[in-house]
Scaffold this motif. Structure first.
Motif, PDB file in Angstrom:
ATOM      1  N   GLN A  28       1.185  -0.897  -0.023  1.00 27.13           N
ATOM      2  CA  GLN A  28       0.050   0.230   0.013  1.00 27.13           C
ATOM      3  C   GLN A  28       1.295   0.903  -0.331  1.00 27.13           C
ATOM      4  OE1 GLN A  28      -3.413  -0.315  -0.340  1.00 27.13           O
ATOM      5  NE2 GLN A  28      -3.633  -2.199   0.328  1.00 27.13           N
ATOM      6  N   THR A  29       0.516   2.165  -0.176  1.00 26.15           N
ATOM      7  CA  THR A  29       0.967   3.396  -0.855  1.00 26.15           C
ATOM      8  C   THR A  29      -0.182   4.554   0.291  1.00 26.15           C
ATOM      9  OG1 THR A  29       2.594   3.452  -2.813  1.00 26.15           O
ATOM     10  CG2 THR A  29       2.097   5.372  -1.760  1.00 26.15           C
ATOM     11  N   LEU A  30       0.244   5.154   1.241  1.00 26.85           N
ATOM     12  CA  LEU A  30      -0.755   5.594   2.004  1.00 26.85           C
ATOM     13  C   LEU A  30      -0.589   6.980   1.969  1.00 26.85           C
ATOM     14  CD1 LEU A  30      -0.099   3.432   4.973  1.00 26.85           C
ATOM     15  CD2 LEU A  30      -2.223   3.485   2.920  1.00 26.85           C
ATOM     16  N   GLU A  71       3.715  10.996   1.374  1.00 23.77           N
ATOM     17  CA  GLU A  71       3.706   9.443   0.332  1.00 23.77           C
ATOM     18  C   GLU A  71       4.729   7.864   1.651  1.00 23.77           C
ATOM     19  OE1 GLU A  71       1.161  10.727  -2.600  1.00 23.77           O
ATOM     20  OE2 GLU A  71       3.353   9.466  -2.923  1.00 23.77           O
ATOM     21  N   ARG A  72       3.835   7.090   1.794  1.00 24.61           N
ATOM     22  CA  ARG A  72       5.377   5.972   2.311  1.00 24.61           C
ATOM     23  C   ARG A  72       4.583   4.566   1.605  1.00 24.61           C
ATOM     24  NH1 ARG A  72       7.546   6.540   6.144  1.00 24.61           N
ATOM     25  NH2 ARG A  72       6.783   8.152   7.297  1.00 24.61           N
ATOM     26  N   THR A 127      -7.816   6.070   9.074  1.00 25.40           N
ATOM     27  CA  THR A 127      -7.311   7.236  10.027  1.00 25.40           C
ATOM     28  C   THR A 127      -6.079   6.382  10.774  1.00 25.40           C
ATOM     29  OG1 THR A 127      -7.740   5.890  12.000  1.00 25.40           O
ATOM     30  CG2 THR A 127      -9.324   7.922  11.486  1.00 25.40           C
ATOM     31  N   VAL A 128      -4.830   7.628  10.649  1.00 22.61           N
ATOM     32  CA  VAL A 128      -3.671   7.407  11.463  1.00 22.61           C
ATOM     33  C   VAL A 128      -3.210   8.120  12.460  1.00 22.61           C
ATOM     34  CG1 VAL A 128      -2.105   8.866   9.848  1.00 22.61           C
ATOM     35  CG2 VAL A 128      -1.203   7.903  10.717  1.00 22.61           C
ATOM     36  N   LEU A 157      -5.684   9.638   6.895  1.00 20.47           N
ATOM     37  CA  LEU A 157      -5.267   8.381   5.758  1.00 20.47           C
ATOM     38  C   LEU A 157      -5.626   8.292   4.931  1.00 20.47           C
ATOM     39  CD1 LEU A 157      -2.606   6.516   5.714  1.00 20.47           C
ATOM     40  CD2 LEU A 157      -3.993   4.879   6.436  1.00 20.47           C
ATOM     41  N   GLU A 158      -5.044   8.867   3.689  1.00 13.86           N
ATOM     42  CA  GLU A 158      -5.144   8.715   2.074  1.00 13.86           C
ATOM     43  C   GLU A 158      -4.147   7.280   1.460  1.00 13.86           C
ATOM     44  OE1 GLU A 158      -5.655  10.848  -2.076  1.00 13.86           O
ATOM     45  OE2 GLU A 158      -4.676  11.809  -0.744  1.00 13.86           O
ATOM     46  N   ILE A 159      -5.824   6.681   1.377  1.00  7.73           N
ATOM     47  CA  ILE A 159      -4.865   5.475   0.161  1.00  7.73           C
ATOM     48  C   ILE A 159      -4.636   6.145  -1.242  1.00  7.73           C
ATOM     49  CG2 ILE A 159      -5.364   3.183  -0.760  1.00  7.73           C
ATOM     50  CD1 ILE A 159      -6.446   2.447   2.373  1.00  7.73           C
ATOM     51  N   VAL A 160      -3.144   5.715  -1.195  1.00 10.13           N
ATOM     52  CA  VAL A 160      -3.007   6.431  -3.094  1.00 10.13           C
ATOM     53  C   VAL A 160      -3.274   5.604  -3.681  1.00 10.13           C
ATOM     54  CG1 VAL A 160      -1.324   7.998  -4.273  1.00 10.13           C
ATOM     55  CG2 VAL A 160      -1.616   8.481  -1.607  1.00 10.13           C
TER      56      VAL A 160
END
Length: 165
Positions: free
Chosen positions: A49-51, A62-63, A122-123, A147-150
């Motif tokens: 996942q990229t968050l 972005e991680r 959320t984070v 939190l956005e899941i890119v």
């Protein structure tokens, strides 16, 4: 039936209590003895996942979780915008879609802990670092946010469907 050494109040209540206990055991057995897990509306795996989310400093990052031991990051706003890197992390699943991620900066000793809830998007972050004025103390910061899941891990194709082409 009179139980020796008991009050009349106890005698009137023991039968309903026994019936309730028996019904509780029967229904628990019928339901499998466990509560069903909560439904998740997001991905359940963090690897791949990229968050995107805000750091306690206000910068956005972005991680991408390469595996359960490393992540790639990129600062996308603020004075450090454009910085990138790869870091060693420890990823532990708390429950489906909820992950605890921890890392320690080897040179500075800063620890960063995060809890990602992929379903709720959320984070929560918690950062501690050495206090430059007192080596026996640490400075703490925490934040919580959206939190956005890119981008996500590609779905695995169903093995029963033959590949076309």
């Amino acid at each position: 039936m009179k139980l020796k050494g008991t009050s009349p109040y106890f005698v009137r209540l023991w039968k309903p209590v026994a019936v309730m206990a028996l019904l509780t055991l029967v229904f628990a057995r019928m339901s499998g003895g466990a509560f069903s897990p909560p439904e998740t509306t997001g991905p359940t795996q963090i690897v791949g996942q990229t968050l995107r989310y805000a750091l306690p400093s206000g910068e956005f990052v972005e991680r991408r979780f390469v595996d359960d031991r490393s992540a790639r990051w990129k600062i996308i706003s603020g004075p450090r915008s454009g910085e990138t890197g790869t870091e060693q992390v420890a990823v532990r699943m708390v429950s489906a879609g909820i992950y605890f991620v921890n890392r320690v900066e080897p040179l500075g000793g800063t620890t960063r802990s995060e809890v990602y809830n992929l379903a709720a998007r959320t984070v929560a972050t918690y950062v501690t670092r050495p206090d430059p004025e007192d080596p026996l103390r640490r400075i703490e910061e925490s934040s919580a946010g959206r939190l956005e899941i890119v981008a996500g891990a590609p779905e695995r194709p169903d093995a029963s469907v033959p590949a076309s082409g």
